[in-house]
Design an enzyme around this catalytic site. Structure first.
Site, PDB file in Angstrom:
ATOM      1  N   CYS A 122      -4.138   2.910  -9.790  1.00 50.47           N
ATOM      2  CA  CYS A 122      -4.222   1.379  -9.977  1.00 50.47           C
ATOM      3  C   CYS A 122      -4.756   0.878 -11.418  1.00 50.47           C
ATOM      4  CB  CYS A 122      -4.508   0.517  -8.834  1.00 50.47           C
ATOM      5  SG  CYS A 122      -3.208   0.980  -7.460  1.00 50.47           S
ATOM      6  N   HIS A 258      -6.785  -6.407 -10.583  1.00 51.49           N
ATOM      7  CA  HIS A 258      -5.436  -5.814 -10.071  1.00 51.49           C
ATOM      8  C   HIS A 258      -4.831  -6.442  -8.840  1.00 51.49           C
ATOM      9  CE1 HIS A 258      -3.311  -2.919  -8.483  1.00 51.49           C
ATOM     10  NE2 HIS A 258      -4.166  -2.412  -7.346  1.00 51.49           N
ATOM     11  N   ASN A 289       2.133  -5.413  -5.288  1.00 53.86           N
ATOM     12  CA  ASN A 289       0.974  -4.481  -5.779  1.00 53.86           C
ATOM     13  C   ASN A 289       1.997  -3.364  -6.747  1.00 53.86           C
ATOM     14  OD1 ASN A 289      -0.500  -2.476  -6.521  1.00 53.86           O
ATOM     15  ND2 ASN A 289      -1.709  -2.657  -4.498  1.00 53.86           N
TER      16      ASN A 289
HETATM   17  O1  UT7 Z   1      -3.653  -0.792  -5.066  1.00 52.70           O
HETATM   18  C1  UT7 Z   1      -4.725  -0.030  -4.717  1.00 52.70           C
HETATM   19  C2  UT7 Z   1      -5.572  -0.434  -3.874  1.00 52.70           C
HETATM   20  N1  UT7 Z   1      -5.280  -0.938  -2.539  1.00 52.70           N
HETATM   21  C3  UT7 Z   1      -5.789  -2.112  -2.054  1.00 52.70           C
HETATM   22  O2  UT7 Z   1      -6.595  -2.574  -2.602  1.00 52.70           O
HETATM   23  C4  UT7 Z   1      -5.049  -2.293  -0.613  1.00 52.70           C
HETATM   24  C5  UT7 Z   1      -6.264  -2.473   0.298  1.00 52.70           C
HETATM   25  N2  UT7 Z   1      -5.991  -2.852   1.615  1.00 52.70           N
HETATM   26  C6  UT7 Z   1      -5.213  -3.921   2.122  1.00 52.70           C
HETATM   27  O3  UT7 Z   1      -4.738  -4.702   1.098  1.00 52.70           O
HETATM   28  C7  UT7 Z   1      -5.288  -4.187   3.471  1.00 52.70           C
HETATM   29  O4  UT7 Z   1      -5.874  -3.427   4.269  1.00 52.70           O
HETATM   30  C8  UT7 Z   1      -3.768  -4.236   4.091  1.00 52.70           C
HETATM   31  C9  UT7 Z   1      -2.898  -5.479   3.743  1.00 52.70           C
HETATM   32  C10 UT7 Z   1      -2.953  -3.174   3.848  1.00 52.70           C
HETATM   33  C11 UT7 Z   1      -3.794  -4.430   5.604  1.00 52.70           C
HETATM   34  O5  UT7 Z   1      -4.639  -5.463   6.134  1.00 52.70           O
HETATM   35  P1  UT7 Z   1      -5.655  -5.432   6.894  1.00 52.70           P
HETATM   36  O6  UT7 Z   1      -6.211  -6.555   7.254  1.00 52.70           O
HETATM   37  O7  UT7 Z   1      -6.796  -4.302   6.284  1.00 52.70           O
HETATM   38  O8  UT7 Z   1      -5.162  -4.685   8.240  1.00 52.70           O
HETATM   39  P2  UT7 Z   1      -5.397  -3.510   9.325  1.00 52.70           P
HETATM   40  O9  UT7 Z   1      -4.940  -2.289   8.654  1.00 52.70           O
HETATM   41  O10 UT7 Z   1      -7.033  -3.546   9.518  1.00 52.70           O
HETATM   42  O11 UT7 Z   1      -4.833  -3.916  10.513  1.00 52.70           O
HETATM   43  C12 UT7 Z   1      -5.052  -4.848  11.383  1.00 52.70           C
HETATM   44  C13 UT7 Z   1      -4.086  -5.133  12.353  1.00 52.70           C
HETATM   45  C14 UT7 Z   1      -4.152  -3.951  13.383  1.00 52.70           C
HETATM   46  O12 UT7 Z   1      -3.804  -4.232  14.737  1.00 52.70           O
HETATM   47  P3  UT7 Z   1      -4.869  -4.324  15.915  1.00 52.70           P
HETATM   48  O13 UT7 Z   1      -5.643  -2.990  15.788  1.00 52.70           O
HETATM   49  O14 UT7 Z   1      -6.061  -5.491  15.190  1.00 52.70           O
HETATM   50  O15 UT7 Z   1      -4.379  -4.941  16.787  1.00 52.70           O
HETATM   51  C15 UT7 Z   1      -2.975  -3.116  12.952  1.00 52.70           C
HETATM   52  O16 UT7 Z   1      -2.079  -2.175  13.969  1.00 52.70           O
HETATM   53  O17 UT7 Z   1      -2.787  -5.394  12.178  1.00 52.70           O
HETATM   54  C16 UT7 Z   1      -1.960  -4.299  12.494  1.00 52.70           C
HETATM   55  N3  UT7 Z   1      -1.003  -3.954  11.498  1.00 52.70           N
HETATM   56  C17 UT7 Z   1       0.035  -4.393  11.149  1.00 52.70           C
HETATM   57  N4  UT7 Z   1       0.606  -5.419  11.830  1.00 52.70           N
HETATM   58  C18 UT7 Z   1       1.771  -6.039  11.453  1.00 52.70           C
HETATM   59  C19 UT7 Z   1      -1.269  -3.215  10.643  1.00 52.70           C
HETATM   60  N5  UT7 Z   1      -0.243  -3.031   9.643  1.00 52.70           N
HETATM   61  C20 UT7 Z   1       0.512  -4.022  10.027  1.00 52.70           C
HETATM   62  C21 UT7 Z   1       2.017  -4.561   9.663  1.00 52.70           C
HETATM   63  N6  UT7 Z   1       2.590  -5.465  10.216  1.00 52.70           N
HETATM   64  N7  UT7 Z   1       2.526  -3.759   8.426  1.00 52.70           N
END
Ligand code: UT7
Length: 333
Positions: A122, A258, A289
């Site tokens: 990226c 980005h 993205n």
């Molecule tokens: O391009 C290269 C660089 N990339 C980035 O900069 C991306 C950086 N990361 C992100 O953008 C975020 O981490 C994501 C958008 C990918 C995920 O968001 P998050 O707020 O970090 O979610 P998380 O992984 O911490 O998950 C939070 C909750 C979890 O549930 P509990 O444990 O709180 O009950 C996950 O199981 O959301 C749940 N979850 C989902 N729910 C619905 C994880 N993925 C999903 C999903 N749909 N797709």
């Protein structure tokens, strides 16, 4: 002792034009949610993404790159025959060798330029801008095309909750050339190999091929860890690029980070204390993205919409797998 001849280039370098190619197919969250047990609401809340573009069979890495480059050349008023360097930032040209850059250069009609691919995920486009600027000032190129292009859907697992809704396809390009005034600030770049595994191809190709039933080694990401790193460490890098350009955030017209996640963009803008007058790229909302393509696509959108006007100062910053990052202030072409 005999000394060797040395070359010097232009006093400064500048972005001269920008172009973009967005695949035709628009994919709303609703199309993806069933396979990952998610919802439109969750995706919008956590990432800011409403729709993204997925490339069709004809929209190859080469085709999208050529289209974006032609627009950038037209915007710059530069003919392809004047381009002597083609740098293609990508991780989704799925041939180990050769690089795609010579094929793109030939289709564009650039006569025997230096042409190579750049693998910094990226962060690749901002690496390319820094490199092109240095080449032009050192005299090893006069006009360079820097392309950021991805067909991430080829390596995306649409059943993976952590990546399926984030990544997408597209291409953006800029022409970098000589300038009488400094129009690309110093590039602040680096990497953190301690976090090498946070975003990666799931397996090495040799392990894939050793398996009885080989499957495409898809992209995987430990999203939360990347999120934390990007939201905090990258604001410091952005501020350093501003300082090294000899300006303050009050001088910025636009911020083009980005397009990883709208919440990361907002966290960075807050942390950098950007004034309200700075216009912020929010292309991720309907483009997803697109890794190396995301910064030039977002810049192109801002220029097209009039949010980035010619002569404005824009802070570009990109970050991703490696973990690698690069940032610079540029004058908008
Ligand atoms: O391009 C290269 C660089 N990339 C980035 O900069 C991306 C950086 N990361 C992100 O953008 C975020 O981490 C994501 C958008 C990918 C995920 O968001 P998050 O707020 O970090 O979610 P998380 O992984 O911490 O998950 C939070 C909750 C979890 O549930 P509990 O444990 O709180 O009950 C996950 O199981 O959301 C749940 N979850 C989902 N729910 C619905 C994880 N993925 C999903 C999903 N749909 N797709």
């Amino acid at each position: 002792m005999t000394t060797l001849a040395s070359v010097t280039g232009a006093p400064h370098a500048a972005l001269l034009g920008v172009g973009a190619y967005r695949p035709e197919r628009i994919v709303p969250n609703a199309e993806l949610v069933e396979a990952i047990e998610s919802s439109d609401e969750w995706i919008q809340q956590r990432s800011g993404i409403r729709t993204r573009r997925f490339a069709g069979p004809e929209e190859s890495v080469q085709m999208m790159s050529v289209a974006a480059s032609r627009e950038a050349l037209a915007h710059a008023g530069i003919d392809a025959s004047q381009v002597d360097a083609v740098i293609v930032a990508t991780v989704s040209h799925l041939m180990q060798t050769p690089a795609i850059a010579p094929a793109i250069a030939t289709e564009l009609g650039c006569p025997s330029p230096v042409a190579f691919d750049l693998s910094a995920a990226c962060a690749g486009f901002c690496h390319g801008v820094g490199l092109a600027s240095d080449m032009i000032r050192a005299g090893s190129a006069r006009y360079a095309l820097v392309i950021g292009v991805e067909r991430l859907t080829d390596i995306l697992d649409l059943t993976d909750r952590g990546t399926a809704f984030i990544f997408a396809d597209g291409a953006g390009a800029v022409v970098v050339g000589p300038s009488e005034t400094a129009a690309i600030g110093p590039t602040v770049w680096g990497s953190d190999g301690e976090q090498y595994d946070l975003i990666r191809q799931r397996e090495d190709w040799r392990d894939v091929m050793a398996s009885d039933s080989p499957v495409m080694p898809h992209l995987t990401m430990q999203g939360s860890a990347v999120f934390r790193w990007a939201s905090f460490a990258m604001a410091k890098v952005g501020l350093e690029a501003v300082e090294r350009a000899g300006i303050t955030v009050d001088d910025l017209g636009c911020f083009v980070p980005h397009q990883a996640n709208m919440r990361i963009t907002d966290a960075m803008a807050r942390s950098m204390k950007l004034p309200d007058t700075v216009r912020i790229a929010r292309d991720v909302a309907d483009q997803g993205n697109t890794s190396a393509a995301s910064v030039p696509l977002a810049l192109h959108r801002m220029v097209t919409d009039g949010d980035a006007r010619s002569g404005d100062l824009a802070l570009l910053i990109a970050f991703g797998a490696g973990l690698a990052y690069a940032a610079q202030v540029v004058v908008v072409p």
